[in-house]
Each structure stands twice: as C-alpha cells, then as structure tokens.
Enzyme design. Structure first.
Site, PDB file in Angstrom:
ATOM      1  CE  LYS A   5      28.991  51.847  36.349  1.00 35.30           C
ATOM      2  NZ  LYS A   5      30.034  50.995  36.961  1.00 35.30           N
ATOM      3  N   GLY A  46      29.398  55.340  40.313  1.00 38.45           N
ATOM      4  CA  GLY A  46      28.517  54.611  41.219  1.00 38.45           C
ATOM      5  C   GLY A  46      29.127  53.309  41.668  1.00 38.45           C
ATOM      6  N   GLY A  53      25.981  49.604  34.808  1.00 34.19           N
ATOM      7  CA  GLY A  53      26.520  49.280  33.494  1.00 34.19           C
ATOM      8  C   GLY A  53      25.565  48.418  32.691  1.00 34.19           C
ATOM      9  CD  GLU A  96      41.424  46.674  25.647  1.00 35.41           C
ATOM     10  OE1 GLU A  96      41.833  45.512  25.883  1.00 35.41           O
ATOM     11  OE2 GLU A  96      41.525  47.602  26.445  1.00 35.41           O
ATOM     12  CB  CYS A 130      44.042  44.229  29.049  1.00 31.78           C
ATOM     13  SG  CYS A 130      44.048  45.792  28.155  1.00 31.78           S
ATOM     14  CD  GLU A 134      43.250  39.989  31.678  1.00 32.77           C
ATOM     15  OE1 GLU A 134      43.874  40.845  31.028  1.00 32.77           O
ATOM     16  OE2 GLU A 134      41.994  39.930  31.700  1.00 32.77           O
TER      17      GLU A 134
END
Length: 492
Positions: free
Chosen positions: A186, A218, A224, A262, A296, A395
């Site tokens: 996905k 999508g 998800g 992750e 990241c 972040e």
C-alpha cells in the site's frame, strides 16, 4: 511527463491485483511538487480493491509454489532487477517529477542503488542456510535428531511513505519475496506512480505468479488501517511517522501480528573539539538539506563545541545559503521542494514555533523568493535554542537544522542521546579512535564516523527507542520475514 511514462502506463496508472493491471473505478491526481503541475492520474483503490488484493496474496501463499520454490523466487527477483534497470531512464524522470527528488540522488538511494539491491537479496536467498542440523541428543532420555528450519511468515502488508519511494518499496518487497512471502504493498498517496510503475513491471516483465505481489494506490489513508486490521495478513511492515507507527501496533495487537516499524528520527551530528570545523559544518549542512531534509535518518541537530559556536554558525549558514534551493531536475541541486502544501505548512508551523521558543534564523526561515509555484522552504539554520525545546526534539521533515553548543564529548553524547528517537547519528573528529569511542556510546541504530556511509544492501537499518522495531536490509532485515520451526525426530 506522459512521454516519460507512455511505455509504462501513459498518464493514468493502474493497480496490480492478482496478476492483473486494474484501472480502478476511481482516480486521483498526482502532482509535481516543484511546479504544482498535475502530472496525471492514479487508480484510487476502494476497500473492495484492497480486499481482493489481500485475498489474492493469501491464496498465492497458501496454494502456489512460491513459498517453497526457491529457484523460482531467485529467478523472478533477478527478472525484476533487470526490468527496473531497463526502465531506469523513465523511472528516474518519474521520480524527479513526482517525489521532487534531486537528480543526483536518483543515481543512489532514490533509484539505482535499491534496484541493484534486489540482486543482493536474490543471492542471499540462494546461499542462505534454510535448515540447520542441531545434531542428536537425548533430552529426558529420549534420543532425537533435531533441526531448525526457516520458513516464510506468510502474507506481508507493506505500508510505505513518499520520501524515498523506490528505496522503501524495494527494501520491503525484495527481502519479503526472497523469503517466500506474498505481499500487498500500500503506497503513499503522494507518490502513486512510483509504486504503480513497479506493479506494471512485475506483471509485464517477470514470471512472478498472480497474487504474489499486489500494489495498491489510493488517496484514502484509511486503506492502510484496513490492511493493518485484516486477519489474513501475517506481518505488517511499516515505514513512516512514529505516531502512525503506534497506530499500526495497536491495529496489529488484536491479531498478535508481527510488526516491523521504521519510524522517525531527530538525529544528531556531533562535532568534536579536534574536528576540522569547516569540513564538519559543510558536511552537516549538506546532509541536512539533502532532498529538502525529507529523510528520517538525516542529521537535523548539529552539536558543536561551545567555544566555537559562533564560528560554526557562520560556516554552516554560509554553506546552507550557498546550496539554496533548486530545480530537482538539475544535477547540481541538493535541496528541492518539499512534497506538498500540507508538508510546507507543517514546516512553517515549526519555524514560527522556533521563534516563539527563543530561536533565531542564521539563514532562511521562510519561503525562497522568486518561486511562486511549488512547495518550497528555504534552507534554514536555527540558533539560540536548547535541546529541551520542541523544535530541537521533534521531527520536522524539512530543510531545517538546529545548531546547539556542547561542553565536551560527554556532554555531546548526553545531548545526542537526550531524545525520544534513536535512528541515526554522525560523529566528526580528528582522532579516529576518539570519534569511534563517541560513536559507540550513541543510542542509535546507525552512526556515520568521519563521513562513513552505512547505507548498503548488506547493512541492517533501523532504530532504538521510538525510532522503530526491527531491522530492514541486511541478513537481519531478510530474517524479519522468516519464521523459525524446530523439528525433533525420535530415534529408536
């Protein structure tokens, strides 16, 4: 862009479900973040499409030879590598346009390197010790021959982000398939074409059986969540934000699914007192701005000796200002656009917060002049903050670097480790042994010492603390997709 994708899917990309390219009943647009131009359309999957994809993956795992035919898997992975390599020019232009990736990065982590990594996983599967003999023993007086067998987990649900679409898609698909699993991928709504191109090549240019690989695109993020909750899925492999990772874990908990996560990072770049300050600051600036800071594992906190703080600010700001922003199609560009208006607004919210927290901008701090279209943020260096501020701890995922002073190696290590994250880090110092000693004390999954590059197919990647669970890449990443079965046979 249609000229680039005509050989793949024209201006409208399909889903891949059960070995068929499905146009879908609904469509959504994909946008060039540098210009806001609508590149074309992608199939907008429905819950029913996802259900069919999961059913196909389940059926392919349970009834096809994929899980047991190692030679087939190896051959198909090499075919996929060859197909992606043949279409590298088209995929390169697609990635620059859809992800806003700088051209120079497509010759590395954005395309060429992860495509080449498929060969490594095919080779690993061939040489892997799938069965290990533990020998004969007589526990409780019963003589037995024992062995340990490694087997695929089953159906993998993979949910991937937009920042390095090919790298992350292939880092999941390659080892999962090599291990004998089937997969439902996905993809992120911001980069559907990158995923769809993979699906097209799987279907048209490999012998991968129907249902083994399914690619879903999508606009609805709820897809998800549905994939996470589906009882037919055995393992969830997710890359994305820490907040969403928590939601994935909660969804997996009811079925006790295995998860690989992750997640985010706020990695520190430590400059030791004996380092070449100019070289270290230039390197730190380049690292923080690569792909507009949308990585990241990029180092976004720069820790420098307090007595050289002002000098470090000047050197770092000068490099960031020189690099600036540029057209991602230009080979000289390091910092292109951010992915969307939503992401640009989020970054601007952090820039406002930085000022409220007492910070100042040594360079940048807003949108670059002369760029009326596209999603742009100036390379920004923030001074005057402490490590306790939100701007220094959370972040941001943009071309924003926070510079902080430290009072020696122990203090630098303390500041680096004082974070909810532990994904990556960097250490620069004149004495290699001193730098290595500092690196060993960092609570992170990867560390670069004096410019060393840890990213490669054979190197495990993942984080400590809230940066994730498990490892991707390397033998450790391959084994995330395996179960362990112990067999004992009685001997009369």
């Amino acid at each position: 862009m249609s000229r680039t994708t005509d050989r793949l899917f024209g201006a409208s990309s399909p889903l891949l479900i059960d070995g068929r390219l499905v146009p879908g009943d609904h469509r959504f647009g994909t946008i060039d973040p540098a210009t806001e131009e609508v590149l074309g359309e992608a199939a907008d999957a429905t819950p029913a499409d996802l259900d069919h994809a999961v059913a196909a993956a389940r059926r392919a795992f349970d009834s096809s030879p994929w899980a047991t035919d190692l030679a087939l898997r190896v051959r198909c992975l090499r075919q996929l590598n060859e197909a992606l390599t043949r279409h590298a020019d088209e995929l390169r232009e697609l990635t620059i346009a859809e992800a806003g990736a700088p051209r120079f990065l497509t010759y590395g982590a954005q395309l060429d390197t992860p495509v080449a990594d498929l060969r490594w996983f095919a080779d690993l599967a061939e040489r892997y010790d799938w069965e290990r003999d533990l020998g004969r023993a007589a526990p409780m007086g019963l003589t037995s021959d024992r062995r340990v067998v490694r087997e695929p987990v089953g159906v993998v649900g993979a949910i991937t982000p937009w920042n390095f679409p090919h790298q992350i898609n292939l880092a999941k698909l390659g080892p999962a398939l090599a291990a004998g699993n089937t997969i439902v991928l996905k993809a992120a709504p911001d980069t559907p074409w990158c995923a769809a191109a993979l699906g097209v090549l799987v279907q048209e240019e490999t012998d991968i059986p129907p249902g083994v690989v399914n690619v879903i695109t999508g606009a609805d993020h709820a897809l998800g969540a549905r994939l996470c909750a589906d009882a037919r899925v055995d393992l969830l492999s997710f890359t994305g934000s820490t907040g969403t990772g928590r939601a994935v874990m909660r969804a997996a908990a009811d079925g006790l699914k295995r998860v690989f996560l992750e997640l985010g990072g706020k990695s520190a770049f430590l400059v030791l007192a004996d380092a070449d300050l100019r070289a270290a600051c230039s390197y730190a600036a380049f690292a923080a701005l690569t792909h507009a800071g949308q990585g990241c594992a990029l180092t976004t906190r720069l820790l420098v000796p307090r007595e050289r703080y002002d000098e470090a600010v000047r050197l770092t700001a000068a490099t960031m200002g020189k690099l600036g922003t540029g057209d991602p199609g230009d080979e000289r560009t390091v910092c292109g656009p951010v992915i969307s208006a939503r992401q640009r607004d989020r970054i601007e919210g952090y820039l406002k917060l930085a000022v409220e927290e007492g910070g100042e901008f040594a360079t940048g701090g807003g949108r670059p002049g002369g760029r009326e279209r596209g999603f742009w943020i100036e390379p920004t260096l923030i001074t005057g903050l402490t490590n306790e501020t939100r701007t220094a701890r959370e972040e941001i995922f943009g071309p924003v670097l926070v510079i902080l002073p430290h009072d020696g190696d122990d203090d630098a290590i303390r500041l680096a480790n004082d974070s909810p994250y532990g994904l990556s880090g960097a250490v620069h110092g004149g004495d290699p042994e001193r730098a290595r000693a500092v690196a060993r004390r960092l609570r992170t999954g990867t560390v670069s010492v004096n410019g060393g590059v840890w990213y490669a197919a054979d190197v495990p990647f993942g984080g400590y603390k809230q940066s994730g669970i498990g490892r991707e890449m390397g033998v450790a990443g391959f084994e995330e997709y395996l179960e362990t079965k112990s067999i004992a046979e009685g001997v009369s």
